[in-house]
Design a protein around this motif. Structure first.
Motif, PDB file in Angstrom:
ATOM      1  N   LYS A   1     -45.138  26.606 102.347  1.00 53.99           N
ATOM      2  CA  LYS A   1     -44.547  25.473 103.063  1.00 53.99           C
ATOM      3  C   LYS A   1     -43.990  24.401 102.134  1.00 53.99           C
ATOM      4  O   LYS A   1     -43.023  23.740 102.480  1.00 53.99           O
ATOM      5  CB  LYS A   1     -45.583  24.847 103.993  1.00 53.99           C
ATOM      6  N   GLY A   2     -44.570  24.238 100.988  1.00 51.34           N
ATOM      7  CA  GLY A   2     -44.125  23.197 100.064  1.00 51.34           C
ATOM      8  C   GLY A   2     -42.964  23.609  99.172  1.00 51.34           C
ATOM      9  O   GLY A   2     -42.359  22.760  98.508  1.00 51.34           O
ATOM     10  N   ASP A   3     -42.646  24.900  99.148  1.00 51.52           N
ATOM     11  CA  ASP A   3     -41.604  25.402  98.255  1.00 51.52           C
ATOM     12  C   ASP A   3     -40.219  25.164  98.857  1.00 51.52           C
ATOM     13  O   ASP A   3     -39.942  25.576  99.977  1.00 51.52           O
ATOM     14  CB  ASP A   3     -41.824  26.900  98.004  1.00 51.52           C
ATOM     15  N   LYS A   4     -39.347  24.504  98.107  1.00 50.91           N
ATOM     16  CA  LYS A   4     -37.999  24.166  98.575  1.00 50.91           C
ATOM     17  C   LYS A   4     -37.093  25.385  98.712  1.00 50.91           C
ATOM     18  O   LYS A   4     -36.139  25.370  99.465  1.00 50.91           O
ATOM     19  CB  LYS A   4     -37.326  23.193  97.609  1.00 50.91           C
ATOM     20  N   LYS A   5     -37.395  26.434  97.940  1.00 49.79           N
ATOM     21  CA  LYS A   5     -36.489  27.576  97.869  1.00 49.79           C
ATOM     22  C   LYS A   5     -36.797  28.705  98.862  1.00 49.79           C
ATOM     23  O   LYS A   5     -36.043  29.656  98.942  1.00 49.79           O
ATOM     24  CB  LYS A   5     -36.476  28.149  96.454  1.00 49.79           C
ATOM     25  N   THR A   6     -37.890  28.596  99.595  1.00 47.38           N
ATOM     26  CA  THR A   6     -38.246  29.656 100.534  1.00 47.38           C
ATOM     27  C   THR A   6     -37.836  29.288 101.953  1.00 47.38           C
ATOM     28  O   THR A   6     -37.627  28.122 102.282  1.00 47.38           O
ATOM     29  CB  THR A   6     -39.763  29.935 100.527  1.00 47.38           C
ATOM     30  N   LYS A   7     -37.725  30.312 102.803  1.00 46.89           N
ATOM     31  CA  LYS A   7     -37.353  30.101 104.203  1.00 46.89           C
ATOM     32  C   LYS A   7     -38.396  29.235 104.908  1.00 46.89           C
ATOM     33  O   LYS A   7     -38.053  28.333 105.673  1.00 46.89           O
ATOM     34  CB  LYS A   7     -37.214  31.456 104.901  1.00 46.89           C
ATOM     35  N   ARG A   8     -39.662  29.496 104.649  1.00 46.26           N
ATOM     36  CA  ARG A   8     -40.746  28.737 105.276  1.00 46.26           C
ATOM     37  C   ARG A   8     -40.699  27.270 104.831  1.00 46.26           C
ATOM     38  O   ARG A   8     -40.927  26.366 105.645  1.00 46.26           O
ATOM     39  CB  ARG A   8     -42.092  29.371 104.907  1.00 46.26           C
ATOM     40  N   GLY A   9     -40.379  27.044 103.582  1.00 47.02           N
ATOM     41  CA  GLY A   9     -40.267  25.681 103.064  1.00 47.02           C
ATOM     42  C   GLY A   9     -39.096  24.938 103.687  1.00 47.02           C
ATOM     43  O   GLY A   9     -39.181  23.741 103.971  1.00 47.02           O
ATOM     44  N   LYS A  10     -38.001  25.656 103.923  1.00 39.49           N
ATOM     45  CA  LYS A  10     -36.826  25.052 104.563  1.00 39.49           C
ATOM     46  C   LYS A  10     -37.141  24.674 106.007  1.00 39.49           C
ATOM     47  O   LYS A  10     -36.736  23.621 106.484  1.00 39.49           O
ATOM     48  CB  LYS A  10     -35.636  26.015 104.539  1.00 39.49           C
ATOM     49  N   ILE A  11     -37.868  25.563 106.704  1.00 39.34           N
ATOM     50  CA  ILE A  11     -38.261  25.282 108.095  1.00 39.34           C
ATOM     51  C   ILE A  11     -39.173  24.059 108.132  1.00 39.34           C
ATOM     52  O   ILE A  11     -39.024  23.188 108.992  1.00 39.34           O
ATOM     53  CB  ILE A  11     -38.951  26.518 108.726  1.00 39.34           C
TER      54      ILE A  11
ATOM     55  N   PHE B   1     -31.391  23.064 105.642  1.00 38.58           N
ATOM     56  CA  PHE B   1     -30.696  24.347 105.611  1.00 38.58           C
ATOM     57  C   PHE B   1     -30.227  24.631 104.200  1.00 38.58           C
ATOM     58  O   PHE B   1     -30.140  23.740 103.375  1.00 38.58           O
ATOM     59  CB  PHE B   1     -29.504  24.333 106.572  1.00 38.58           C
ATOM     60  N   GLY B   2     -29.927  25.889 103.917  1.00 37.48           N
ATOM     61  CA  GLY B   2     -29.451  26.272 102.600  1.00 37.48           C
ATOM     62  C   GLY B   2     -29.112  27.742 102.573  1.00 37.48           C
ATOM     63  O   GLY B   2     -28.849  28.351 103.603  1.00 37.48           O
ATOM     64  N   ALA B   3     -29.130  28.336 101.378  1.00 33.31           N
ATOM     65  CA  ALA B   3     -28.787  29.749 101.218  1.00 33.31           C
ATOM     66  C   ALA B   3     -29.837  30.642 101.885  1.00 33.31           C
ATOM     67  O   ALA B   3     -29.520  31.685 102.432  1.00 33.31           O
ATOM     68  CB  ALA B   3     -28.661  30.095  99.749  1.00 33.31           C
TER      69      ALA B   3
END
Length: 45
Positions: A3-13, A18-20
């Motif tokens: 959840k804390g990771d900016k680069k993962t789908k779960r982190g984006k949610i 939004f992003g790549a």
């Protein structure tokens, strides 16, 4: 990675961004909305 990771789908949610990894879903324009049946073309004499 979570959840804390900016680069993962779960982190984006979790962040609400939004992003790549999580692109925005674009709305498709339906053919029914493009063409109005009510409007009739005028015939030139």
């Amino acid at each position: 990675m979570g959840k804390g990771d900016k680069k993962t789908k779960r982190g984006k949610i979790n962040r609400g961004t939004f992003g790549a990894r999580r692109p925005r879903i674009k709305k498709r324009v339906r053919p029914e909305t493009k063409i109005d049946i009510e409007k009739k073309g005028t015939v030139k004499p």
